[in-house]
Scaffold this motif. Structure first.
Motif, PDB file in Angstrom:
ATOM      1  N   LEU A 244       0.836  -1.202   0.000  1.00 18.41           N
ATOM      2  CA  LEU A 244       0.000   0.000   0.000  1.00 18.41           C
ATOM      3  C   LEU A 244       0.868   1.247   0.000  1.00 18.41           C
ATOM      4  CD1 LEU A 244      -2.804   1.256   0.244  1.00 18.41           C
ATOM      5  CD2 LEU A 244      -2.699   0.928   2.699  1.00 18.41           C
ATOM      6  N   LEU A 245       1.895   1.242   0.856  1.00 18.43           N
ATOM      7  CA  LEU A 245       2.779   2.402   0.959  1.00 18.43           C
ATOM      8  C   LEU A 245       3.532   2.624  -0.346  1.00 18.43           C
ATOM      9  CD1 LEU A 245       3.783   4.470   3.048  1.00 18.43           C
ATOM     10  CD2 LEU A 245       5.656   2.923   3.562  1.00 18.43           C
ATOM     11  N   LEU A 246       4.060   1.532  -0.901  1.00 19.72           N
ATOM     12  CA  LEU A 246       4.864   1.644  -2.121  1.00 19.72           C
ATOM     13  C   LEU A 246       4.035   2.226  -3.266  1.00 19.72           C
ATOM     14  CD1 LEU A 246       7.691   0.860  -3.193  1.00 19.72           C
ATOM     15  CD2 LEU A 246       6.614  -1.190  -4.124  1.00 19.72           C
ATOM     16  N   LEU A 247       2.847   1.639  -3.486  1.00 15.87           N
ATOM     17  CA  LEU A 247       2.002   2.127  -4.583  1.00 15.87           C
ATOM     18  C   LEU A 247       1.614   3.581  -4.360  1.00 15.87           C
ATOM     19  CD1 LEU A 247      -0.403  -0.832  -5.326  1.00 15.87           C
ATOM     20  CD2 LEU A 247       1.087   0.335  -6.927  1.00 15.87           C
ATOM     21  N   HIS A 252       2.175   9.250  -5.622  1.00 16.05           N
ATOM     22  CA  HIS A 252       2.359  10.571  -5.028  1.00 16.05           C
ATOM     23  C   HIS A 252       3.529  11.281  -5.703  1.00 16.05           C
ATOM     24  CE1 HIS A 252       2.332  13.736  -2.082  1.00 16.05           C
ATOM     25  NE2 HIS A 252       3.599  13.516  -1.798  1.00 16.05           N
ATOM     26  N   LEU A 253       4.597  10.532  -5.995  1.00 13.98           N
ATOM     27  CA  LEU A 253       5.756  11.139  -6.663  1.00 13.98           C
ATOM     28  C   LEU A 253       5.395  11.572  -8.072  1.00 13.98           C
ATOM     29  CD1 LEU A 253       8.774   8.950  -5.549  1.00 13.98           C
ATOM     30  CD2 LEU A 253       8.228  11.301  -4.912  1.00 13.98           C
ATOM     31  N   LEU A 254       4.566  10.752  -8.748  1.00 12.92           N
ATOM     32  CA  LEU A 254       4.192  11.100 -10.117  1.00 12.92           C
ATOM     33  C   LEU A 254       3.355  12.371 -10.141  1.00 12.92           C
ATOM     34  CD1 LEU A 254       3.288   7.648 -11.668  1.00 12.92           C
ATOM     35  CD2 LEU A 254       5.291   9.066 -12.098  1.00 12.92           C
ATOM     36  N   HIS A 259      -2.653  12.782  -5.743  1.00 15.33           N
ATOM     37  CA  HIS A 259      -2.537  11.527  -4.991  1.00 15.33           C
ATOM     38  C   HIS A 259      -1.953  11.830  -3.624  1.00 15.33           C
ATOM     39  CE1 HIS A 259      -3.657   8.749  -8.168  1.00 15.33           C
ATOM     40  NE2 HIS A 259      -3.011   9.548  -8.986  1.00 15.33           N
ATOM     41  N   PRO A 260      -2.708  11.568  -2.533  1.00  9.55           N
ATOM     42  CA  PRO A 260      -2.187  11.847  -1.197  1.00  9.55           C
ATOM     43  C   PRO A 260      -0.947  11.024  -0.915  1.00  9.55           C
ATOM     44  CG  PRO A 260      -4.241  10.603  -1.095  1.00  9.55           C
ATOM     45  CD  PRO A 260      -4.056  11.003  -2.507  1.00  9.55           C
ATOM     46  N   PHE A 261      -0.083  11.529  -0.029  1.00 11.47           N
ATOM     47  CA  PHE A 261       1.192  10.846   0.194  1.00 11.47           C
ATOM     48  C   PHE A 261       0.978   9.529   0.936  1.00 11.47           C
ATOM     49  CE2 PHE A 261       2.199  12.046   4.690  1.00 11.47           C
ATOM     50  CZ  PHE A 261       1.056  12.782   4.910  1.00 11.47           C
ATOM     51  N   GLY A 262       2.008   8.695   0.882  1.00 12.95           N
ATOM     52  CA  GLY A 262       1.883   7.300   1.290  1.00 12.95           C
ATOM     53  C   GLY A 262       1.351   7.090   2.692  1.00 12.95           C
ATOM     54  N   LEU A 263       1.885   7.839   3.680  1.00 14.51           N
ATOM     55  CA  LEU A 263       1.479   7.583   5.059  1.00 14.51           C
ATOM     56  C   LEU A 263       0.006   7.900   5.285  1.00 14.51           C
ATOM     57  CD1 LEU A 263       4.602   8.802   7.010  1.00 14.51           C
ATOM     58  CD2 LEU A 263       3.727   6.478   6.820  1.00 14.51           C
ATOM     59  N   PHE A 264      -0.561   8.801   4.474  1.00 17.35           N
ATOM     60  CA  PHE A 264      -1.985   9.080   4.582  1.00 17.35           C
ATOM     61  C   PHE A 264      -2.793   7.796   4.411  1.00 17.35           C
ATOM     62  CE2 PHE A 264      -5.963   9.730   2.252  1.00 17.35           C
ATOM     63  CZ  PHE A 264      -6.647  10.529   3.141  1.00 17.35           C
ATOM     64  N   HIS A 265      -2.391   6.986   3.431  1.00 16.00           N
ATOM     65  CA  HIS A 265      -3.120   5.735   3.183  1.00 16.00           C
ATOM     66  C   HIS A 265      -2.981   4.784   4.359  1.00 16.00           C
ATOM     67  CE1 HIS A 265      -4.868   5.849  -0.795  1.00 16.00           C
ATOM     68  NE2 HIS A 265      -3.845   6.581  -1.186  1.00 16.00           N
ATOM     69  N   LEU A 266      -1.789   4.728   4.964  1.00 17.12           N
ATOM     70  CA  LEU A 266      -1.579   3.787   6.061  1.00 17.12           C
ATOM     71  C   LEU A 266      -2.394   4.161   7.283  1.00 17.12           C
ATOM     72  CD1 LEU A 266       2.129   2.721   6.250  1.00 17.12           C
ATOM     73  CD2 LEU A 266       0.292   1.915   4.813  1.00 17.12           C
ATOM     74  N   ALA A 301      -2.335  -3.851  -2.497  1.00 14.93           N
ATOM     75  CA  ALA A 301      -2.511  -3.284  -3.837  1.00 14.93           C
ATOM     76  C   ALA A 301      -3.983  -3.046  -4.137  1.00 14.93           C
ATOM     77  CB  ALA A 301      -1.900  -4.220  -4.881  1.00 14.93           C
ATOM     78  N   LEU A 302      -4.839  -4.024  -3.762  1.00 14.73           N
ATOM     79  CA  LEU A 302      -6.271  -3.856  -4.017  1.00 14.73           C
ATOM     80  C   LEU A 302      -6.836  -2.677  -3.232  1.00 14.73           C
ATOM     81  CD1 LEU A 302      -7.651  -7.503  -4.061  1.00 14.73           C
ATOM     82  CD2 LEU A 302      -7.808  -5.833  -5.876  1.00 14.73           C
ATOM     83  N   VAL A 303      -6.380  -2.513  -1.980  1.00 18.96           N
ATOM     84  CA  VAL A 303      -6.848  -1.385  -1.177  1.00 18.96           C
ATOM     85  C   VAL A 303      -6.537  -0.082  -1.902  1.00 18.96           C
ATOM     86  CG1 VAL A 303      -6.448  -0.085   0.937  1.00 18.96           C
ATOM     87  CG2 VAL A 303      -6.754  -2.542   1.051  1.00 18.96           C
TER      88      VAL A 303
END
Lengths: 347, 233
Positions: A244-247, A252-254, A259-266, A301-303
């Motif tokens: 989840l973090l990687l995707l 987010h970099l793109l 796209h919110p940054f990775g930790l937001f998703h976690l 990934a599905l999340v």
């Protein structure tokens, strides 16, 4: 140097179902307390109601199926299902929806498939998804965390909202409820707002929504304790959160404004609860070490995919159920080779 | 097989060999259209009509068709009757025709129909095939109606909604409603509800069969036990 002599057998604790389930319940305590602190009495009422209904329906079904009632009930698995379900639903959910959801979870998703150990789907998530699909309005009526809440309900007011549906005088659902961080982020993005604008709202904390991220922290703590006690292995939560973090980071970099940054998703929605407590369900998850990594990473990934492009703001329940279906196949293809076995397979 | 009596044919079609509950054939239309009782009834009657006609026709030509080409011939026969049914429904039940949509032409692919043509009609006399088609069709329609009724009641709190599409304006009154503020379980109308509902119906049928078998066994055993009990008394 002295080596203390310990006679065999060396296993310290009997690894029984009930002790595993008890530890899961203990590990849920910090997260549940944090939920109660931020979202009020409704969380406690939901947990109590769900536990009573789960145990009662499990007892009824065991009786009908002619299985030992007290022996099976004491494995505590129904309680774990009830707690996970109650922590996933909104705190002010009407009582009959809680009864319906947990009843479906225990009766259909667990006992009709043959009880603990035979259920292909995670019962708590099956009940949750049944409600989410059937009653989307009630299931998304979340209240804001206490630090943002202008109308904190007392215990008796909460009881009245849950059991009779009457709101305290002068309050409406619109004033009482607030979109979850994931929902707010998604709605604003759909409206064409940029993330830097969205995050100016007081709703947001350091990672996810204010209040929400702390609940995530406490689940994380409980989960780490479970790994330390070897109730669960690190594979599934690690792979799920990692994927989840990687995707999220790649996207987010793109494009950091859509796209919110990775930790937001976690730290939003059910990611932490899902990673440590739901995806690791020993019955419905993959069991081989490599399989667990594939299973966890696919859920992560599905999340991300469903949260970003799907129809619902959160996706942990759907992702877990989808991968539950794939778990037997994953296990089949990732069976570790038995020592001495040759490369040839008979299939 | 060929010597089974009419009573047996009817019982098989309606219950013992029910195409939906036992053979699990024709599930695609069964699961797709049963979101209301009227939809289920409409598709069930259309299927029954095709089934009776195709069974009778296949039985009439069973000695003329060479075995090598029988399946394409059966399909052609079925397709002709489906086309006729479709056109008639379009003419006389236009509202229902619009709701059922693609599932009326898809009756061609209902494996229950080709299954009966192959397994029964191609080996039996026309009259027996007609009876078989009729009872199989009614058994299938019954499941569609019951499943549609259950899903409609649980999902939207009504029963026989849109009855006017099928029975004309006079039937508007037979629609039953649970209550205005009934919050339906939406999933019952969605596809998962069809699978859950069918699963529960199959379970119910198995329970009923089990009970009757027990009752019958008890009845055959009890005469033997009665004198013994009498002497003890």
């Amino acid at each position: 140097m002295e080596f203390p002599a310990v006679s065999s057998p060396h296993s310290a604790l009997p690894n029984r179902v009930s002790s595993v389930m008890l530890r899961v319940i203990l590990a849920l305590i910090p997260g549940a307390l944090a939920m109660t602190w931020y979202f009020g009495w409704g969380v406690v009422i939901n947990m109590a109601l769900a536990t009573v209904v789960a145990v009662a329906s499990e007892a009824l079904l065991l009786r009908l199926r002619g299985r030992p009632v007290t022996a099976t009930l004491s494995d505590l698995s129904a309680v774990v299902t009830a707690l996970l379900f109650a922590l996933a639903v909104p705190p002010l959910l009407p009582w009959w929806l809680t009864v319906l959801g947990i009843g479906f979870a225990i009766v259909v998703a667990k006992q009709l498939y043959g009880g603990l150990g035979y259920n292909p789907f995670n019962p708590a998530m099956a009940g949750y998804v049944l409600l989410l699909i059937s009653y989307p309005v009630e299931m998304t009526a979340w209240i804001p965390p206490i630090i943002l809440n202008e109308h904190v309900l007392t215990l008796s007011e909460t009881l009245r909202v849950i059991f009779t549906g009457t709101l305290p005088a002068g309050l409406t659902w619109d004033a009482l409820s607030m979109a979850t961080p994931l929902d707010a982020m998604r709605t604003n993005l759909d409206l064409g707002h940029l993330i830097s604008e969205i995050r100016e709202s007081p709703l947001w904390g350091d990672f996810g929504g204010r209040g929400w991220e702390w609940v995530g922290n406490w689940y994380f703590l409980g989960g780490i304790w479970l790994i330390y006690k070897r109730v669960i292995s690190w594979h599934i939560p690690g792979a799920m959160l990692g994927a989840l973090l990687l995707l999220a980071m790649i996207f987010h970099l793109l494009d950091p404004e859509t796209h919110p940054f990775g930790l937001f998703h976690l730290f939003s929605g059910g990611a932490m609860l899902g990673a440590f407590f739901i995806a690791t369900d020993p019955v419905s998850a993959a069991t081989t070490p490599r399989g667990k990594l594939i299973y966890g990473a696919s859920i992560g990934a599905l999340v991300f995919i469903i949260r970003t492009w799907g129809g619902y703001p959160d996706a942990v329940a759907f992702a877990v159920l989808l991968m539950n279906m794939a778990a037997p196949t994953i296990d089949y293809y990732t069976q570790p080779r038995v020592f001495g076995e040759t490369e040839t397979r008979n299939d | 097989m060929t010597e089974t009596g009419y009573r047996q044919i009817i019982r098989d079609g309606l219950w013992n060999n029910n195409q939906a509950l036992v053979a699990l054939l024709g599930l695609c239309p069964l699961l797709a259209v049963t979101n209301t009782a009227i939809n289920g009834l409409g598709l069930g009657l259309a299927t029954t009509l095709v089934l009776v006609a195709s069974n009778t026709t296949v039985s009439l030509i069973r000695n003329l068709v060479r075995p090598e080409v029988r399946l394409p011939v059966f399909v052609l026969v079925i397709a002709s009757f489906v086309t006729a049914t479709e056109l008639s429904m379009n003419a006389w039940f236009h509202g229902l025709y619009n709701i059922l949509g693609i599932f009326i032409p898809l009756i061609v692919t209902n494996c229950a129909i080709i299954g009966r043509a192959e397994a029964f009609a191609s080996k039996n006399t026309p009259v027996r095939s007609l009876v078989d088609g009729l009872s199989i069709g009614i058994g299938f329609t019954g499941v569609l109606l019951v499943l549609g009724g259950i899903r409609e009641m649980v999902g939207s709190g009504t029963l026989f909604a849109h009855a006017d599409l099928m029975f004309g304006e006079a039937a508007r009154g037979i629609t039953l409603s649970v209550g205005e503020d009934f919050k339906g379980l939406l999933i019952a109308i969605l596809p998962p509800g069809a699978f859950l509902g069918l699963g529960l119906l199959i379970a119910l049928k198995n329970v009923i069969d089990e009970r009757t078998r027990h009752l019958r066994a008890a009845r055959t055993i009890s005469p033997g036990h009665e004198p013994e009990a009498a002497t003890h008394a």
